[in-house]
Design a protein around this motif. Sequence first.
Motif, PDB file in Angstrom:
ATOM      1  N   THR A   1     146.213 114.880   8.745  1.00 27.87           N
ATOM      2  CA  THR A   1     145.664 113.557   9.031  1.00 27.87           C
ATOM      3  C   THR A   1     146.584 112.509   8.433  1.00 27.87           C
ATOM      4  O   THR A   1     147.337 112.796   7.505  1.00 27.87           O
ATOM      5  CB  THR A   1     144.256 113.379   8.412  1.00 27.87           C
ATOM      6  OG1 THR A   1     144.355 113.488   6.992  1.00 27.87           O
ATOM      7  CG2 THR A   1     143.261 114.394   8.950  1.00 27.87           C
TER       8      THR A   1
ATOM      9  N   THR B   1     144.702 109.339   0.052  1.00 27.34           N
ATOM     10  CA  THR B   1     144.259 110.711   0.255  1.00 27.34           C
ATOM     11  C   THR B   1     144.719 111.140   1.640  1.00 27.34           C
ATOM     12  O   THR B   1     144.901 110.310   2.537  1.00 27.34           O
ATOM     13  CB  THR B   1     142.733 110.850   0.099  1.00 27.34           C
ATOM     14  OG1 THR B   1     142.379 112.233   0.143  1.00 27.34           O
ATOM     15  CG2 THR B   1     141.988 110.104   1.187  1.00 27.34           C
ATOM     16  N   GLN B   2     144.915 112.439   1.784  1.00 28.84           N
ATOM     17  CA  GLN B   2     145.364 112.974   3.064  1.00 28.84           C
ATOM     18  C   GLN B   2     144.919 114.432   3.148  1.00 28.84           C
ATOM     19  O   GLN B   2     145.126 115.210   2.208  1.00 28.84           O
ATOM     20  CB  GLN B   2     146.883 112.882   3.181  1.00 28.84           C
ATOM     21  CG  GLN B   2     147.441 113.310   4.509  1.00 28.84           C
ATOM     22  CD  GLN B   2     148.942 113.061   4.597  1.00 28.84           C
ATOM     23  OE1 GLN B   2     149.669 113.226   3.630  1.00 28.84           O
ATOM     24  NE2 GLN B   2     149.385 112.659   5.767  1.00 28.84           N
ATOM     25  N   GLN B   3     144.305 114.777   4.261  1.00 33.95           N
ATOM     26  CA  GLN B   3     143.888 116.165   4.439  1.00 33.95           C
ATOM     27  C   GLN B   3     145.089 117.019   4.813  1.00 33.95           C
ATOM     28  O   GLN B   3     145.941 116.599   5.597  1.00 33.95           O
ATOM     29  CB  GLN B   3     142.825 116.261   5.529  1.00 33.95           C
ATOM     30  CG  GLN B   3     141.516 115.634   5.139  1.00 33.95           C
ATOM     31  CD  GLN B   3     140.460 115.790   6.216  1.00 33.95           C
ATOM     32  OE1 GLN B   3     140.724 116.285   7.303  1.00 33.95           O
ATOM     33  NE2 GLN B   3     139.256 115.360   5.912  1.00 33.95           N
ATOM     34  N   THR B   4     145.133 118.198   4.221  1.00 32.60           N
ATOM     35  CA  THR B   4     146.224 119.132   4.513  1.00 32.60           C
ATOM     36  C   THR B   4     145.645 120.503   4.835  1.00 32.60           C
ATOM     37  O   THR B   4     144.507 120.830   4.464  1.00 32.60           O
ATOM     38  CB  THR B   4     147.175 119.278   3.313  1.00 32.60           C
ATOM     39  OG1 THR B   4     146.432 119.766   2.198  1.00 32.60           O
ATOM     40  CG2 THR B   4     147.838 117.956   2.951  1.00 32.60           C
TER      41      THR B   4
END
Length: 137
Positions: free
Chosen positions: A98, A88-91
């Motif tokens: 992140t 998962t990765q915040q965009t």
Amino acid sequence: MVATHKFSNSHITVSGRLSADRLAELAHYVAENAGSTAKIRFEGSQAGTISYSIRSWVGASMMTFDVHITNQGDSASARSEIDMFKTTQQTMFFIPVTPKQLLGYSMYKRFMEGLALAVRAEDPNADVQIIEQPQFA
């Protein structure tokens, strides 16, 4: 191209005087008792390989890994291996803000550390190594 993460090649290696059956028992014990919001679930076994999955509190699979156990006469060795994982990765507006996170990794790391402690408790001279080296060398 297969997806990678900087910790997707993390594993534990164990060799010592414990039997293959005892290593399997310790792996099961550690997996069952590594509780938190996520769970390690036994998925099955076959000829020297035990399969587990790490699932979220709602039951979604985040990672699967195997423990390969090799019988060496009156001793045995083991090595874990991540088979499947999700990240998962915040965009923000489709731009990553992140670093990617390997879902379930903290539970997998807890499993490796627990197995290391359990093996060393029964065989203080065992060679136990937890490798968290990034896959890209």
